[in-house]
Write a protein that holds these residues in place. Structure first.
Motif, PDB file in Angstrom:
ATOM      1  N   UNK A  23      56.376  42.607  54.513  1.00  0.00           N
ATOM      2  CA  UNK A  23      55.919  42.173  53.193  1.00  0.00           C
ATOM      3  C   UNK A  23      57.113  42.015  52.250  1.00  0.00           C
ATOM      4  N   UNK A  24      58.022  42.980  52.293  1.00  0.00           N
ATOM      5  CA  UNK A  24      59.221  42.917  51.444  1.00  0.00           C
ATOM      6  C   UNK A  24      60.037  41.661  51.738  1.00  0.00           C
ATOM      7  N   UNK A  25      60.186  41.354  53.016  1.00  0.00           N
ATOM      8  CA  UNK A  25      60.925  40.152  53.423  1.00  0.00           C
ATOM      9  C   UNK A  25      60.266  38.896  52.867  1.00  0.00           C
ATOM     10  N   UNK A  26      58.933  38.843  52.923  1.00  0.00           N
ATOM     11  CA  UNK A  26      58.223  37.679  52.389  1.00  0.00           C
ATOM     12  C   UNK A  26      58.357  37.596  50.877  1.00  0.00           C
ATOM     13  N   UNK A  27      58.332  38.735  50.168  1.00  0.00           N
ATOM     14  CA  UNK A  27      58.483  38.704  48.710  1.00  0.00           C
ATOM     15  C   UNK A  27      59.854  38.135  48.327  1.00  0.00           C
TER      16      UNK A  27
ATOM     17  N   UNK B 268      50.351  34.547  48.726  1.00  0.00           N
ATOM     18  CA  UNK B 268      50.135  34.183  47.324  1.00  0.00           C
ATOM     19  C   UNK B 268      48.694  34.492  46.903  1.00  0.00           C
ATOM     20  N   UNK B 269      47.752  34.142  47.768  1.00  0.00           N
ATOM     21  CA  UNK B 269      46.343  34.392  47.453  1.00  0.00           C
ATOM     22  C   UNK B 269      46.068  35.891  47.351  1.00  0.00           C
ATOM     23  N   UNK B 270      46.637  36.667  48.272  1.00  0.00           N
ATOM     24  CA  UNK B 270      46.443  38.115  48.240  1.00  0.00           C
ATOM     25  C   UNK B 270      47.003  38.711  46.954  1.00  0.00           C
ATOM     26  N   UNK B 271      48.176  38.258  46.549  1.00  0.00           N
ATOM     27  CA  UNK B 271      48.784  38.765  45.322  1.00  0.00           C
ATOM     28  C   UNK B 271      47.953  38.375  44.107  1.00  0.00           C
ATOM     29  N   UNK B 272      47.449  37.152  44.101  1.00  0.00           N
ATOM     30  CA  UNK B 272      46.588  36.673  43.012  1.00  0.00           C
ATOM     31  C   UNK B 272      45.355  37.556  42.890  1.00  0.00           C
ATOM     32  N   UNK B 273      44.724  37.860  44.031  1.00  0.00           N
ATOM     33  CA  UNK B 273      43.492  38.652  44.013  1.00  0.00           C
ATOM     34  C   UNK B 273      43.748  40.110  43.666  1.00  0.00           C
TER      35      UNK B 273
ATOM     36  N   UNK C 106      51.177  43.611  41.290  1.00  0.00           N
ATOM     37  CA  UNK C 106      50.712  44.484  42.367  1.00  0.00           C
ATOM     38  C   UNK C 106      51.934  45.009  43.109  1.00  0.00           C
ATOM     39  N   UNK C 107      51.797  46.156  43.739  1.00  0.00           N
ATOM     40  CA  UNK C 107      52.926  46.735  44.470  1.00  0.00           C
ATOM     41  C   UNK C 107      53.004  46.159  45.874  1.00  0.00           C
ATOM     42  N   UNK C 108      54.189  46.263  46.458  1.00  0.00           N
ATOM     43  CA  UNK C 108      54.370  45.846  47.850  1.00  0.00           C
ATOM     44  C   UNK C 108      53.477  46.687  48.758  1.00  0.00           C
ATOM     45  N   UNK C 109      53.326  47.955  48.407  1.00  0.00           N
ATOM     46  CA  UNK C 109      52.455  48.843  49.187  1.00  0.00           C
ATOM     47  C   UNK C 109      51.004  48.363  49.152  1.00  0.00           C
ATOM     48  N   UNK C 110      50.542  47.937  47.971  1.00  0.00           N
ATOM     49  CA  UNK C 110      49.184  47.390  47.847  1.00  0.00           C
ATOM     50  C   UNK C 110      49.013  46.174  48.754  1.00  0.00           C
ATOM     51  N   UNK C 111      49.993  45.278  48.719  1.00  0.00           N
ATOM     52  CA  UNK C 111      49.938  44.085  49.554  1.00  0.00           C
ATOM     53  C   UNK C 111      49.939  44.446  51.040  1.00  0.00           C
ATOM     54  N   UNK C 112      50.748  45.416  51.400  1.00  0.00           N
ATOM     55  CA  UNK C 112      50.831  45.850  52.787  1.00  0.00           C
ATOM     56  C   UNK C 112      49.477  46.353  53.287  1.00  0.00           C
ATOM     57  N   UNK C 113      48.833  47.198  52.480  1.00  0.00           N
ATOM     58  CA  UNK C 113      47.517  47.737  52.866  1.00  0.00           C
ATOM     59  C   UNK C 113      46.469  46.643  52.906  1.00  0.00           C
TER      60      UNK C 113
END
Length: 218
Positions: A39-43, A10-15, A23-30
């Motif tokens: 990451x997809x499973x967590x989303x 959640x914090x990563x997505x917020x930032x 933000x994209x799943x790819x952004x979160x992954x990187x």
């Protein structure tokens, strides 16, 4: 109650989302250094909890509930960083990893007292805005140093992507928040800048300049 891992997502997505809110799943992954399927499973899991809006192959957005919960985690992190610097004498390069641990404490009273002892600060030691008690963030628009031109005089307001190595790099050059920087020249080839401040002259790469957020000096 969310798990520590869910809070980190959640914090990563917020930032990452910033003002546009997605933000994209790819952004979160990187950003997190975690494989895309994980990451997809967590989303999907966070979507079931009504914390994010998730559809395959589309950007992820925090729901209103998710924004609040993520904002409160970020608030705890940034308040902790400020407390470590202002009350305990830590350097701004030392506080991130400690705050990463303390931000998961589930005690609003603890952080309210921290806020009070600090005098209700609006910014953390790196110039980032501290969300309010409802997790809301007042966005401030700054310019990247690399967007400025030769002849400009600016004030350093915030540092982004402030790893400990980068903050030590700034320390070694006497660069700190609030500093007035005069841009003497910009190299056309690589965007490096010659700056003067506090009676000294330094050359900063474009890589460093992109991490420094400034406003025009008055």
């Amino acid at each position: 109650m969310n798990s520590l891992t869910e809070e980190n997502y959640l914090k990563a997505l917020f930032n990452l989302a910033g003002e546009n809110g997605e933000a994209s799943v790819n952004d979160l992954s990187r950003h997190l250094g975690i494989k895309m399927p994980t990451v997809t499973s967590m989303m999907k899991k966070l979507a079931e909890k009504k914390l994010v809006h998730y559809e395959s192959y589309k950007p992820v957005r925090l729901t209103d509930k998710g924004k609040k919960e993520a904002g409160l985690i970020v608030r705890k992190h940034r308040l902790t960083e400020m407390y470590l610097v202002e009350k305990m004498g830590f350097g701004w390069e030392e506080v991130h990893d400690i705050a990463e641990q303390i931000e998961h404490i589930q005690s609003p009273a603890f952080f309210d007292k921290m806020d009070q002892l600090l005098g209700f600060p609006k910014l953390d030691p790196h110039g980032a805005v501290i969300p309010d008690k409802n997790g809301k963030l007042a966005w401030i628009s700054y310019h990247r140093l690399t967007d400025c031109r030769a002849g400009d005089t600016v004030r350093l307001c915030a540092v982004v992507h402030g790893s400990s190595d980068f903050l030590l790099f700034l320390n070694n050059r006497g660069i700190r928040l609030g500093l007035r920087l005069k841009i003497r020249s910009v190299e056309a080839f690589d965007g490096s800048m010659v700056l003067t401040y506090d009676g000294r002259q330094e050359t900063l790469s474009a890589t460093a300049g992109e991490r420094l957020l400034v406003e025009k000096a008055k």
